[in-house]
Enzyme design. Structure first.
Site, PDB file in Angstrom:
ATOM      1  N   TYR A 120      -5.359   8.358  -6.059  1.00 32.29           N
ATOM      2  CA  TYR A 120      -4.357   7.436  -5.509  1.00 32.29           C
ATOM      3  C   TYR A 120      -4.732   7.070  -4.080  1.00 32.29           C
ATOM      4  O   TYR A 120      -4.728   5.899  -3.704  1.00 32.29           O
ATOM      5  CB  TYR A 120      -2.976   8.077  -5.561  1.00 32.29           C
ATOM      6  CG  TYR A 120      -1.891   7.210  -4.971  1.00 32.29           C
ATOM      7  CD1 TYR A 120      -1.433   6.085  -5.662  1.00 32.29           C
ATOM      8  CD2 TYR A 120      -1.329   7.489  -3.723  1.00 32.29           C
ATOM      9  CE1 TYR A 120      -0.447   5.283  -5.122  1.00 32.29           C
ATOM     10  CE2 TYR A 120      -0.339   6.694  -3.188  1.00 32.29           C
ATOM     11  CZ  TYR A 120       0.099   5.589  -3.885  1.00 32.29           C
ATOM     12  OH  TYR A 120       1.072   4.776  -3.356  1.00 32.29           O
TER      13      TYR A 120
ATOM     14  N   SER B 218       0.864  -1.172   0.000  1.00 33.36           N
ATOM     15  CA  SER B 218       0.000   0.000   0.000  1.00 33.36           C
ATOM     16  C   SER B 218       0.906   1.229   0.000  1.00 33.36           C
ATOM     17  O   SER B 218       1.814   1.344  -0.819  1.00 33.36           O
ATOM     18  CB  SER B 218      -0.926  -0.028   1.214  1.00 33.36           C
ATOM     19  OG  SER B 218      -1.761   1.107   1.250  1.00 33.36           O
TER      20      SER B 218
ATOM     21  N   LYS C 135      -5.692   3.390  -2.230  1.00 32.54           N
ATOM     22  CA  LYS C 135      -4.926   2.863  -1.097  1.00 32.54           C
ATOM     23  C   LYS C 135      -5.777   2.759   0.166  1.00 32.54           C
ATOM     24  O   LYS C 135      -5.682   1.769   0.899  1.00 32.54           O
ATOM     25  CB  LYS C 135      -3.682   3.728  -0.856  1.00 32.54           C
ATOM     26  CG  LYS C 135      -2.664   3.660  -1.995  1.00 32.54           C
ATOM     27  CD  LYS C 135      -2.261   2.220  -2.317  1.00 32.54           C
ATOM     28  CE  LYS C 135      -1.197   2.144  -3.392  1.00 32.54           C
ATOM     29  NZ  LYS C 135      -0.828   0.742  -3.735  1.00 32.54           N
TER      30      LYS C 135
END
Length: 279
Positions: A150, A136, A154
């Site tokens: 993004y 991650s 994650k």
């Protein structure tokens, strides 16, 4: 000690390449996936012809994911460790991103990782053991402007893994989420995708990432080789921590943000209780 079989996505560069190289040097068996072979991968194949098996895989293709996993089990009889590493960064304000930008990063970073895990679980469950290492980012806990999608991928994969870790614990399958800080890999200095930027966001915190992406402004503090070593140690550890932060700056930023979040929640005791049914 018998060699383990490691399935690692995205070994053409960055953490994937560092992990594959270190494991092969240790005598382990690596099934490494790539979208495109490059000179570094070919060099690794030539050096380790018997213990490196390179498979072509686009993690956005579920059929290809299942085929790679099935072929690995058929050839090696087991998968001891899955390292979900394939992914990339996408930078830009939410309204600067195209529909295609959003769809592609979700399919790669989030859905691709989910489907890889789903594909290996039946085999690990049958084995009654296995390790899942999800790469991650501390960006799965700490969010910054200009990185919204993004962070979405994650934060999303971390929630998925936390749930799955509890589901598979009875089968001796352990899950660890690796949260690296900035590292000197192609993630920042080559593979990063930048949206079609709008002048309205110039000179705002949203476009601060442009400075970070320019190596002339200083390199990231993380050493990818050292990080790869720590990841392998986590995968081989019986303790199997659920979250592992790599990098001092990343750890301090994570602790600061979680402390802020905890204090926010603690300040909401009255409003939370005000919505309870009063018998």
């Amino acid at each position: 000690m018998m060699s383990k079989t490691w399935l690692i996505t995205g070994i053409s560069s960055g953490f994937g390449m560092a992990l594959a190289h270190q494991l092969l040097e240790q005598g382990e068996i690596v099934i490494g996936t790539v979208r495109k072979e490059n000179a570094k991968v070919k060099e690794l194949e030539a050096k380790f012809p018997n213990t490196l098996d390179v498979q072509h895989l686009d993690v956005t293709n579920v059929d290809e994911i299942r085929s790679v996993v099935e072929n690995t089990v058929e050839k090696r009889n087991k998968i001891d460790v899955l390292i979900n590493n394939a992914g990339y960064g996408l930078f830009g304000a939410a309204e600067e991103l195209s529909d295609g930008d959003i769809d592609q990063i979700m399919a790669t970073n989030l859905t691709g990782s989910i489907q890889m895990i789903r594909a290996v679980l039946p085999y690990m469950r049958t084995q009654q053991n296995g390790r899942i290492i999800q790469i991650s980012s501390y960006g799965g806990q700490v969010a910054y402007p200009g990185n919204s999608m993004y962070h979405a991928t994650k934060f999303g994969i971390e929630g998925f893994c936390e749930s799955v870790a509890q589901e598979v614990a009875p089968f001796n399958i352990k899950v660890s989420i690796i949260e690296p800080g900035g590292a000197r890999t192609e993630f920042r200095y080559g593979s990063a995708h930048v949206a079609n930027l709008m002048p309205e966001y110039d000179n705002t915190p949203t476009h601060a990432f442009l400075k970070m992406l320019d190596p002339a402004n200083g390199l990231a503090p993380g050493d990818p080789e050292k990080m790869a070593t720590r990841i392998i140690e986590v995968a081989n550890s019986d303790k199997a921590p659920l979250h592992v932060v790599l990098g001092s700056q990343a750890l301090f930023a994570t602790i600061d943000r979680l402390t802020e979040r905890l204090n926010e929640y603690k300040g909401e005791t009255e409003i939370a209780a005000s919505t309870d049914v009063k018998d």
